[in-house]
Structure formats: C-alpha cells, structure tokens
Design an enzyme around this catalytic site. Structure first.
Site, PDB file in Angstrom:
ATOM      1  N   GLN A   1       0.933  -1.286  -0.108  1.00  0.00           N
ATOM      2  CA  GLN A   1       0.016   0.011   0.128  1.00  0.00           C
ATOM      3  C   GLN A   1       0.958   1.221  -0.001  1.00  0.00           C
ATOM      4  O   GLN A   1       2.057   1.129   0.137  1.00  0.00           O
ATOM      5  CB  GLN A   1      -0.836  -0.137   1.381  1.00  0.00           C
ATOM      6  CG  GLN A   1      -0.060  -0.148   2.411  1.00  0.00           C
ATOM      7  CD  GLN A   1      -1.091  -0.611   3.762  1.00  0.00           C
ATOM      8  OE1 GLN A   1      -2.210  -0.654   3.769  1.00  0.00           O
ATOM      9  NE2 GLN A   1      -0.446  -0.651   4.673  1.00  0.00           N
TER      10      GLN A   1
ATOM     11  N   ASP B   1      -9.631  -4.546  13.254  1.00  0.00           N
ATOM     12  CA  ASP B   1      -9.500  -3.256  12.872  1.00  0.00           C
ATOM     13  C   ASP B   1      -9.044  -2.987  11.546  1.00  0.00           C
ATOM     14  O   ASP B   1      -8.088  -2.599  11.380  1.00  0.00           O
ATOM     15  CB  ASP B   1      -8.868  -2.431  13.884  1.00  0.00           C
ATOM     16  CG  ASP B   1      -8.517  -1.153  13.628  1.00  0.00           C
ATOM     17  OD1 ASP B   1      -9.491  -0.412  12.976  1.00  0.00           O
ATOM     18  OD2 ASP B   1      -7.597  -0.343  14.503  1.00  0.00           O
TER      19      ASP B   1
END
Length: 529
Positions: A249, A378
């Site tokens: 990413q 999360d």
C-alpha cells in the site's frame, strides 16, 4: 527483411539469434512490469482495484493485438522499426508516472489518460514480438523461431512479475520502477544499434531516436520525484509530512496545525483530531464485557498496525497478552519508529505485553490454535475484493472458533449512513456465522457516522441478553476522553429503519463464493461526505 551475408559480416548467425532472444527476454520483462505499473497507478489514483486492473490489462492486451496487426504493414527496415519501437517504449514507460501525476491536479478525466497510456504501451509491445520473430527468421526454422522468441518473452515476463512484486513496487515505487523499465527498453535499442548498426536502412534516424529517447529518459529521471510529489500533494488538503510505497500500500501522513491524518492508498484511516471517537468505542465495550468473566485477558487485534487500538487495550490492567496481526510490516515499523505515531499511540507497540505478527488476518485465524478472550477487527473498509476474505461468513466462523468461552469479538463495520447496506450485510453475515450481535455507531467528524458490531457466541447468549450485559459494564471508571456509560447507551440507538426486518430482508450474506459486500459498499453514497 535482412540478408544473412550482411549480418555475418558483423556477428555470427548463432550469436545474432542469441542476442535477439536475450533482447526479447528483456522486453518481455519490461512489458509485463509496464502492465503492472499502469494497473497499480490507476488503482492508486482512481481507486477500485478490480475495475482498474481489468480495464488497464484488457486495453493493453487489445492494443497489443492491434500492434501485431500493424506489424504486417512493415515490410522493410525491420531492424529500424524495432529500434524505434524500443525508443517509443522508453519514453512511454518512463513517462507514465510523470504524465499521470503531473496532470492529476488539472483534469477530471485522469482515467482516460492512464488508459490511453496503457494502450500506447500495449500497441508498441504488440509490435515487438512480430518484428523480433521476422528478424530472427534468417537463422532458425519457423517452428524453432516462434517457439524460441515466445519462450524468452514468457520467461522474461515471469522474472518481471517477481521483480515487480518483491523489488520494484516496495523499493523503487511508482516513480522509479517505470524509469527502470524505460532504461531496459533504451538499452535494448542500444544493443541493436551496436550489433546490427550496419544493417539499418536509416542508421542516422535510428541513432537520432536513440539519443532523443536517452535525453528524455534523463530529463524525466531528474524531475520525476518533484512531479510525483506535486501530483501526490494535490490529492490531499494538508501538507504531506511522510509518504512511502510499500509492497502492499501507499502510506501517507499529512499535517494541519497540531493534528495529523493517516491515509492508506488514499483512504483516510484516522485523524488525531478525533481518532479516539473511533478507537474507544471499538475497544472498550469488548474489553469490559470480557473482563467481567475473567481476571486475565488474551487479546487478538487484526489490523490496527498504527497501534492506536493497542493503546486503548493497554488501559485495561487485566490484559496479559496482546497479539497484533497486520499485513504490512512497514505500517507497524512506522508506528514503532515515527515520532508522530509513537506520540499518538503512546509507545504502545513497545510494550512487553505486545507481540507483532505480519500476515493475512484470515490466514492467521486459520493457522492458529490459540483461544482469545477478545478479538478486535480493525481492518480497512471492504472497498476492494482482496479484503472480502476478512468480512465473509467463513472469516467470522473462524473468529468464533478462536474465541474462548464467554469471549467477545468486535469489528468496525463501515458507515451505516453512507453505506447502510454494507453495514446491514456485515450484521447479517455475523449472525449467519453463529454470532449474537450488538450493532452500534458513533459520530467521528473526520469519517462521518461510523459503525461497529460487538458479538459473542450465539450458543452462549441471545442478543437481548448480550445488550443488557454490555450496557451493564462500568464505563465511567475507564480513563477515557469520549466514552462513558451514557455515551455508549446512545451509540446503541440506531435509526428505526437501519436493521428493520424489511430493510434486512433483501440483504444477502457475504460469502467467499458470492462476495456481495463489495457491491453494497461500492453503491454507498460516499460522495455525499
């Protein structure tokens, strides 16, 4: 077509064929990496990975077909044409990030620009193989010639894919990987000029193109970082203070006065202005509920590599062990080393009770045999297909199997306002996995209204009992800034229609074989925020 006697005067036929095939190996490597670079560039700048990879790869393959068809009209000066093609690829491959980032602030049609670049590169790649095959036909029979050329092209593509995944993207990034590709094509053109220069019909033109491509390559290399940063900065309202491309990413940290914003692939993950409005509701209801059943807690956090959820978990003295599983080692390294994140997470990842694991969350659940009193999910929003495995019914069944008796699971569940069907889908999928659920939400100004789902084994409790149990905990004793009992009670009050039977009736369970959640999420009203 060129003649064997001319070539023999400079290089022996076996050597000539070998040079041609090595060049095809190099161009095969560069070609596949060019496809990956443009697809990744489109994904990062435009979003929707599945759509962008599909469009870019399809358009490039289509253009390669056009290039192959056009090659039949080149009946003379094959070597000249091959050199010009390599010079063109030098400029297009190296120039892709310069054009895309440079034009990003000035156009609303960046997709068309990237697609056009992809088709241009594909067209030239489509010309390469037929031209190389015709250049090599003097030395090998048709069967061996085609097999040899294609073999080396495919071998080069394999190496290119490996290099892109493990070297190009994580270490060179989207700025310098295209420069490396352009250099490969430029060197191939140079080798052809060196080895076959006396066979060119227009050597002056070829040398001029080679020099022009080299000058363009140098010019772009000296400015690519400034142009990429310019285009990058235009995507964010506030100044960038840290940016890095990892294997997984793009991580960007921006600053506005005393506050900071963390983005992954252009998507906001948190703002220090209001992140506790997200992390406190995510963590404390589950921890308090689990602590009521036992004195020592083992906590598993899936995602949350920034360390903020860990910080909240560490507020509970009953916690004996925390295992944080995050896909990207660069994210946890940043959380451990960057002064801003270390200050925000209060050195949470340096705590001796915390152990870091790096890998896929679903795979970790599948491979571990440990049981956990609390599991906190999360993870980023389900905005791409590669995240579907962490939101489907099999994932929640795995999580349920890893819960200790009376264990509690909480997941973030995207926005019930901007994507209500995605929120409903997560709730319905968790119920289908055998979990009793308590959905709730909180206002997070930087994100909008955000949803969460707390759950326990449905064999151990029903949903009304679960709600009473969670609401009965002593929230006021926690050292929190946002969360207290009254605040949490209000969070459990959802809109009348949010989970009404008629609203839930048309929602499907998110399954690995039918990942409907991505469709629900994509049709959300995100443009309204």
């Amino acid at each position: 077509m060129f003649r064997r006697p001319q070539l023999a005067s400079l290089i022996s036929p076996p050597d000539a064929s070998r040079v041609l095939k090595w060049c095809i190996f190099a161009t095969g490597l560069a070609g596949i990496v060019a496809e990956y670079v443009l697809s990744t560039l489109a994904t990062y700048l435009l979003g929707n990975a599945i759509l962008q990879w599909t469009m870019v790869m399809s358009l490039m393959l289509f253009a390669m077909g056009l290039g192959s068809r056009l090659s039949r009209h080149i009946d003379r000066s094959v070597l000249d044409a091959f050199i010009l093609v390599e010079c063109g690829l030098t400029v297009l491959c190296a120039g892709a990030p310069v054009l895309a980032y440079g034009l990003a602030p000035w156009t609303a049609h960046l997709d068309l620009i990237i697609y056009a670049l992809g088709m241009g590169v594909g067209l030239l790649i489509g010309l390469e193989i037929p031209l190389a095959t015709r250049a090599n036909e003097t030395y090998e029979a048709l069967r061996a010639n085609i097999a040899g050329v294609m073999e080396n092209d495919y071998y080069g593509a394999l190496l290119g894919g490996v290099l892109f995944a493990f070297l190009g993207l994580p270490f060179l990034g989207l700025a310098w990987t295209p420069m490396a590709l352009g250099t490969v094509n430029w060197l191939v053109a140079g080798i052809f000029l060196w080895k076959f220069g006396n066979l060119l019909d227009h050597p002056g033109r070829a040398r001029l193109a080679f020099l022009a491509a080299g000058m363009a390559l140098v010019l772009m290399a000296t400015h690519v970082e400034q142009v990429v940063f310019y285009g990058e900065q235009s995507r964010y309202k506030d100044p960038i203070v840290h940016a890095e491309q990892t294997q997984y990413q793009k991580i960007v940290l921006t600053q506005n006065q005393q506050h900071y914003w963390l983005f992954l692939n252009g998507q906001l993950q948190f703002s220090t202005f209001d992140e506790k409005r997200y992390h406190e509701p995510l963590v404390h209801p589950a921890l308090l509920t689990a602590a009521a059943a036992r004195d020592s807690l083992r906590v598993l956090i899936l995602g949350g590599g920034d360390g903020l959820a860990v910080r909240e978990v560490l507020r509970h003295p009953q916690v004996a062990e925390i295992v944080l599983v995050d896909l990207d080692p660069a994210m946890t390294r940043l959380a451990r080393e960057h002064p801003v994140l270390r200050a925000v997470n209060q050195e949470a990842l340096h705590n001796p009770r915390v152990r870091l694991e790096h890998g896929d969350a679903a795979r970790f659940l599948k491979n571990t045999e440990a049981l956990w009193d609390v599991i906190l999910v999360d993870l980023p929003d389900p905005d791409s297909m590669d995240l579907m495995s962490c939101y489907d019914v099999s994932f929640y069944r795995l999580a349920l199997a890893r819960l200790a008796p009376q264990g509690v699971l909480t997941t973030q569940a995207t926005s019930p306002i901007f994507s209500p069907d995605a929120f409903r889908c997560i709730v319905k999928t968790m119920r289908a996995a055998g979990l009793a659920v308590l959905p709730y939400r909180n206002q997070v100004p930087s994100l909008g209204e955000w949803g969460f789902v707390l759950a326990m084994d449905a064999a151990q409790t029903d949903e009304p009992s679960l709600k009473r149990r969670v609401l009965s905990q002593d929230y006021d004793a926690l050292p929190t800034e946002i969360l207290n009992r009254d605040a949490f009670i209000s969070m459990t009050h959802l809109d009348r229609q949010m989970l009404a039977p008629d609203a839930m009736a048309g929602i499907e369970v998110n399954d690995r074989l039918k990942p409907v959640l991505h469709r629900y999420y994509s049709r959300g009203a995100w443009m309204m925020y």
